[in-house]
Design a protein around this motif. Sequence first.
Motif, short mmCIF file in Angstrom:
data_model
loop_
_atom_site.label_atom_id
_atom_site.label_comp_id
_atom_site.label_asym_id
_atom_site.label_seq_id
_atom_site.Cartn_x
_atom_site.Cartn_y
_atom_site.Cartn_z
N LEU A 141 0.83 -1.21 0.00
CA LEU A 141 0.00 0.00 0.00
C LEU A 141 0.86 1.26 0.00
CD1 LEU A 141 -2.88 -1.02 2.43
CD2 LEU A 141 -3.03 -0.74 -0.06
N ILE A 142 1.96 1.25 0.75
CA ILE A 142 2.88 2.39 0.74
C ILE A 142 3.42 2.59 -0.67
CG2 ILE A 142 5.15 3.20 1.53
CD1 ILE A 142 4.44 1.75 4.25
N GLU A 143 3.80 1.51 -1.32
CA GLU A 143 4.33 1.60 -2.69
C GLU A 143 3.29 2.15 -3.64
OE1 GLU A 143 4.71 0.32 -6.77
OE2 GLU A 143 3.40 -0.73 -5.37
N GLU A 144 2.05 1.69 -3.54
CA GLU A 144 0.96 2.18 -4.41
C GLU A 144 0.76 3.69 -4.23
OE1 GLU A 144 -1.62 1.17 -6.57
OE2 GLU A 144 -0.87 -0.87 -6.81
N TYR A 145 0.65 4.11 -2.98
CA TYR A 145 0.44 5.53 -2.73
C TYR A 145 1.64 6.36 -3.17
CZ TYR A 145 -4.01 5.37 -0.23
OH TYR A 145 -5.34 5.24 0.08
N ALA A 146 2.85 5.87 -2.94
CA ALA A 146 4.04 6.62 -3.32
C ALA A 146 4.05 6.85 -4.83
CB ALA A 146 5.31 5.90 -2.87
N ARG A 147 3.78 5.79 -5.60
CA ARG A 147 3.77 5.92 -7.06
C ARG A 147 2.70 6.91 -7.50
NH1 ARG A 147 1.11 1.63 -9.28
NH2 ARG A 147 2.45 0.27 -8.06
N HIS A 148 1.51 6.76 -6.97
CA HIS A 148 0.41 7.60 -7.42
C HIS A 148 0.50 9.03 -6.88
CE1 HIS A 148 -1.21 4.42 -9.70
NE2 HIS A 148 -1.48 3.66 -8.65
N ASN A 149 1.18 9.21 -5.75
CA ASN A 149 1.40 10.58 -5.28
C ASN A 149 2.36 11.34 -6.20
OD1 ASN A 149 -0.39 10.69 -3.15
ND2 ASN A 149 1.09 9.95 -1.66
N GLY A 150 3.25 10.61 -6.85
CA GLY A 150 4.08 11.25 -7.88
C GLY A 150 3.21 11.75 -9.03
N HIS A 151 2.25 10.93 -9.44
CA HIS A 151 1.29 11.36 -10.47
C HIS A 151 0.51 12.57 -9.97
CE1 HIS A 151 1.32 6.86 -11.61
NE2 HIS A 151 2.15 7.50 -12.41
N ALA A 152 0.06 12.50 -8.73
CA ALA A 152 -0.75 13.59 -8.16
C ALA A 152 0.04 14.90 -8.13
CB ALA A 152 -1.22 13.23 -6.75
N ASP A 153 1.33 14.81 -7.83
CA ASP A 153 2.16 16.00 -7.79
C ASP A 153 2.23 16.65 -9.17
OD1 ASP A 153 3.82 17.78 -6.27
OD2 ASP A 153 5.56 16.92 -7.30
N LEU A 154 2.40 15.84 -10.20
CA LEU A 154 2.45 16.37 -11.57
C LEU A 154 1.10 16.96 -11.98
CD1 LEU A 154 4.54 13.56 -13.26
CD2 LEU A 154 5.29 15.90 -12.76
N LEU A 155 0.01 16.27 -11.63
CA LEU A 155 -1.32 16.79 -11.95
C LEU A 155 -1.56 18.13 -11.25
CD1 LEU A 155 -3.27 13.46 -11.75
CD2 LEU A 155 -3.31 15.00 -13.72
#
Length: 165
Positions: A141-155
């Motif tokens: 779950l940490i890995e999932e959120y970390a990856r998608h938070n990178g996407h969120a930062d770009l968005l």
Amino acid sequence: MNPDRAIPDDMYQLGERELLTTMLDNHRATLMWKCAGLTDDQLRLRAVEPATLSLIGLVRHLTGVEEGWLAEWDGREPTVIYEGYDASFNDVDSADVAAGLAAWRAKVDESRRIVAARTLADVLRYSDGSEVTMRYVLAHLIEEYARHNGHADLLRQRIDGATGE
């Protein structure tokens, strides 16, 4: 820094369970930080054509991730929240943003309850036959959120120029 993302003074000395749950909660708070202060239309805004990535899509996706990884630990089959491949990212143009955020918050509360009732060494055999420990689930779950938070930062940067860790 967002107060929900505060790092405890003793972070480097936390035990394994507290470290994993603190890091996961920090990533959850990061996702909400990236969504904070935006309009529904901004949360629906897609990254770039033809990508379907949007902030509300990420929230919806991570709602499904929490459900998918923890439902069986609660003694039930996972509920399909968004029907179809990449469904959490599709049809966001008319998505009920408030409902999506509320569903995510409720799922996170449920996940915390499920995790609190288990030890890190507990093993579950999923319906597909795979066996995993709660320790692995938290790390995943940490890995999932970390990856998608990178996407969120770009968005978020695309929407209003806001950046930050």
